[in-house]
Motif scaffolding. Structure first.
Motif, PDB file in Angstrom:
ATOM      1  N   ALA A  74      18.153  40.070  66.252  1.00  0.00           N
ATOM      2  CA  ALA A  74      18.827  41.400  66.102  1.00  0.00           C
ATOM      3  C   ALA A  74      19.740  41.225  65.332  1.00  0.00           C
ATOM      4  O   ALA A  74      20.205  42.200  64.492  1.00  0.00           O
ATOM      5  CB  ALA A  74      18.623  42.181  67.310  1.00  0.00           C
ATOM      6  N   LEU A  75      20.778  40.393  65.657  1.00  0.00           N
ATOM      7  CA  LEU A  75      22.063  40.340  65.020  1.00  0.00           C
ATOM      8  C   LEU A  75      21.821  39.790  63.473  1.00  0.00           C
ATOM      9  O   LEU A  75      22.603  40.446  62.712  1.00  0.00           O
ATOM     10  CB  LEU A  75      23.244  39.485  65.734  1.00  0.00           C
ATOM     11  N   ALA A  76      21.152  38.795  63.489  1.00  0.00           N
ATOM     12  CA  ALA A  76      20.964  38.301  62.071  1.00  0.00           C
ATOM     13  C   ALA A  76      20.218  39.406  61.177  1.00  0.00           C
ATOM     14  O   ALA A  76      20.749  39.390  60.023  1.00  0.00           O
ATOM     15  CB  ALA A  76      19.850  37.090  62.260  1.00  0.00           C
ATOM     16  N   ALA A  77      19.559  40.344  61.611  1.00  0.00           N
ATOM     17  CA  ALA A  77      18.960  41.240  61.047  1.00  0.00           C
ATOM     18  C   ALA A  77      20.009  42.414  60.523  1.00  0.00           C
ATOM     19  O   ALA A  77      19.912  42.814  59.378  1.00  0.00           O
ATOM     20  CB  ALA A  77      17.608  41.962  61.713  1.00  0.00           C
ATOM     21  N   ALA A  78      20.679  42.747  61.520  1.00  0.00           N
ATOM     22  CA  ALA A  78      21.703  43.626  61.093  1.00  0.00           C
ATOM     23  C   ALA A  78      22.555  43.157  60.250  1.00  0.00           C
ATOM     24  O   ALA A  78      23.205  44.099  59.555  1.00  0.00           O
ATOM     25  CB  ALA A  78      22.507  44.328  62.775  1.00  0.00           C
ATOM     26  N   LEU A  79      22.920  42.035  60.475  1.00  0.00           N
ATOM     27  CA  LEU A  79      24.117  41.404  59.329  1.00  0.00           C
ATOM     28  C   LEU A  79      23.458  40.833  58.026  1.00  0.00           C
ATOM     29  O   LEU A  79      24.297  40.348  57.324  1.00  0.00           O
ATOM     30  CB  LEU A  79      24.901  40.265  60.145  1.00  0.00           C
ATOM     31  N   GLY A  80      22.135  41.064  57.876  1.00  0.00           N
ATOM     32  CA  GLY A  80      21.595  40.402  56.753  1.00  0.00           C
ATOM     33  C   GLY A  80      21.744  38.843  56.854  1.00  0.00           C
ATOM     34  O   GLY A  80      22.294  38.428  55.494  1.00  0.00           O
ATOM     35  N   ALA A  81      21.617  38.189  57.866  1.00  0.00           N
ATOM     36  CA  ALA A  81      22.242  36.692  57.891  1.00  0.00           C
ATOM     37  C   ALA A  81      20.899  36.055  56.837  1.00  0.00           C
ATOM     38  O   ALA A  81      19.800  36.324  56.767  1.00  0.00           O
ATOM     39  CB  ALA A  81      22.068  36.292  59.207  1.00  0.00           C
TER      40      ALA A  81
ATOM     41  N   PHE B   4      10.355  40.740  66.519  1.00  0.00           N
ATOM     42  CA  PHE B   4      11.849  41.259  65.699  1.00  0.00           C
ATOM     43  C   PHE B   4      12.012  40.752  64.363  1.00  0.00           C
ATOM     44  O   PHE B   4      11.951  41.267  63.363  1.00  0.00           O
ATOM     45  CB  PHE B   4      12.780  41.199  66.797  1.00  0.00           C
ATOM     46  N   ALA B   5      11.946  39.190  64.423  1.00  0.00           N
ATOM     47  CA  ALA B   5      12.029  38.472  63.337  1.00  0.00           C
ATOM     48  C   ALA B   5      10.937  38.952  62.389  1.00  0.00           C
ATOM     49  O   ALA B   5      11.078  39.028  61.185  1.00  0.00           O
ATOM     50  CB  ALA B   5      11.930  37.141  63.612  1.00  0.00           C
ATOM     51  N   GLY B   6       9.679  39.261  62.588  1.00  0.00           N
ATOM     52  CA  GLY B   6       8.530  39.527  61.879  1.00  0.00           C
ATOM     53  C   GLY B   6       8.723  40.905  61.282  1.00  0.00           C
ATOM     54  O   GLY B   6       8.735  41.072  59.951  1.00  0.00           O
ATOM     55  N   LYS B   7       9.365  41.745  61.943  1.00  0.00           N
ATOM     56  CA  LYS B   7       9.422  43.248  61.340  1.00  0.00           C
ATOM     57  C   LYS B   7      10.500  43.282  60.408  1.00  0.00           C
ATOM     58  O   LYS B   7      10.532  43.792  59.492  1.00  0.00           O
ATOM     59  CB  LYS B   7       9.673  44.110  62.892  1.00  0.00           C
ATOM     60  N   TYR B   8      11.554  42.347  60.669  1.00  0.00           N
ATOM     61  CA  TYR B   8      12.913  42.661  59.753  1.00  0.00           C
ATOM     62  C   TYR B   8      12.805  41.364  59.053  1.00  0.00           C
ATOM     63  O   TYR B   8      13.852  41.120  58.202  1.00  0.00           O
ATOM     64  CB  TYR B   8      14.143  42.690  60.826  1.00  0.00           C
TER      65      TYR B   8
END
Ligand code: ASP
Ligand code: MG
Length: 405
Positions: A159-166, A218-222
């Motif tokens: 989720a953090l990776a998604a939010a930060l665009g990692a 989550f990884a799939g969705k984002y």
């Protein structure tokens, strides 16, 4: 220069020595010129210890207070890791979930992340700091500490990776990647370079414990680029979870094999064959909050039908009782079951373009005299329910049949 989120699980931060090792690994990534956000679990065994303590206070611990207690495990490791990094000259700052803030719903002990505020983390990264965030926790919409369910720090990291665009989310754990099957059962099992997101999702839901299933969803969705690696071993690229099927046209039919002993089978025979009976039977199981997995219904004789379904082993007795209680009112001839069964599943996106996968599975099991009790399939999976005493043999035989070693 990339932005990398690294997550270290309980074993990886299980002692002072291991936390120092994690610091070295983070420092190395930093020295390569990358920005790093680190998510950590509690030290191994700590969350279990906290759960046990809570149960000494109340038989059913108050959910809000339980989360207050459970979230402390991760708070210890973020602080210790920040110190370890400073000690080797790397600037770092730790944050609990609520400080960030990781905002969740109000479902204590199994909260879902709704939103993450990335501003503080971005400021720190800009200032050249490593950001360390406590996994497994956030703050609920009511302002309380909330935890995300066991194994939840995988989800925090994604989720953090998604939010930060990692650019990448790296999950460091005590295995060096995702294997074709459990190497403790099949020593020839191989670490996969890549696996598709869909396959990983199937394997996670079929009993592979490498990643928390919610983190994979989550990884799939984002569309987070996710990699599983070993924190205990140096070198190796681990397993990358990809979104595309391999460029490689010769993709094998099968990627991996999972097995699950947490299964029990229930048979309900001679059910009146009329609309609504499936609902009456399975609906009652669902109302008891028991999760039904495989379901087979087949026409029986003389206007009757037969049902077989599976439930988690711990729910076997309760489900059998439920079915027996319904037996008279529905007019069922016979209820029986078996809780010494297991499910073995063969998974691969290559199945879409290969024929004969199911036939090969059945032949391989037949050659060993293993009886198949139930079968279920999806586009990329074939599962069989068999006697649990054949679980390891079946896994080995299928691993070999599909040349996974
Ligand atoms: N510490 C929590 C647990 O043991 C979360 C995690 O490790 O992912 O479940
Ligand atoms: Mg964990």
């Amino acid at each position: 220069m990339a932005l990398i989120v690294q997550k270290y699980g309980g074993t990886s931060v299980g002692s002072a020595e291991r936390i120092k090792n994690v610091a070295k690994r983070v420092a190395k990534t930093r020295a390569e010129g990358h920005d790093v956000v680190v998510v950590v679990s509690a030290m191994s065994g700590e969350t279990n210890r906290l759960v046990a303590l809570a149960h000494e206070m109340q038989d059913t611990p108050d959910p809000r207070e339980l989360d207050v207690v459970l979230a402390t495990g991760e708070q210890v490791t973020i602080g210790l890791l920040a110190m370890a990094l400073k000690n080797i000259g790397v600037d770092a700052k730790s944050y609990t979930g609520w400080q960030v803030a990781v905002k969740t719903d109000t479902a204590h002990t199994k909260a879902r992340i709704e939103e993450i505020d990335g501003d503080k983390m971005r400021d720190d990264l800009k200032a050249g700091r490593v950001v360390i965030v406590a996994g497994f926790q956030g703050i609920s919409s009511e302002g309380n500490i909330a935890t995300l369910g066991r194994g939840g720090s995988d989800t925090s990291a994604v989720a953090l990776a998604a939010a930060l665009g990692a650019d990448e989310c790296q999950i460091y754990t005590d295995v060096d990647g995702v294997y074709t099957t459990d190497p403790r059962v099949v020593p020839e099992a191989k670490c996969l370079d890549t696996i598709t997101f869909e396959e990983m999702l199937e394997l996670a839901s079929l009993g592979s414990k490498v990643l928390q299933i919610r983190s994979v969803e989550f990884a799939g969705k984002y569309k987070v680029r996710l990699r599983v690696l070993s924190s205990l071993q140096d070198g190796g690229n681990g397993t990358l979870i990809t979104f595309e099927e391999d460029e490689n046209m010769e993709k094998a039919a099968v990627t991996g094999i999972a097995f699950d002993k947490n299964q029990a089978r229930i048979n309900v025979r001679g059910v009146p064959d009329k609309p609504g009976v499936a609902y009456q039977l399975i609906g009652a199981v669902a109302d008891a909050n028991v999760e039904v997995d495989m379901i087979i219904q087949n026409i029986g004789s003389e206007g009757t039908t037969d049902f077989s379904f599976t439930v988690p082993r711990g729910d076997y007795k309760q489900t059998m009782e439920l079915m027996r209680n319904l037996q008279d009112s529905i007019g069922v001839a016979d209820v029986s079951g078996d809780d010494a069964v297991c499910k073995v599943s063969v998974v691969g996106v290559g199945m879409r373009s290969h024929v004969g996968v199911a036939a090969k599975i059945f032949r391989s099991l037949a050659e060993e005299g293993i009886n198949i009790q139930m079968i279920s399939t999806s586009e990329i999976k074939v599962s069989v329910l068999i006697d649990e005493k054949y679980m390891e043999l079946a896994t080995r035989v299928l691993h070999k049949a599909f040349n996974l070693g």
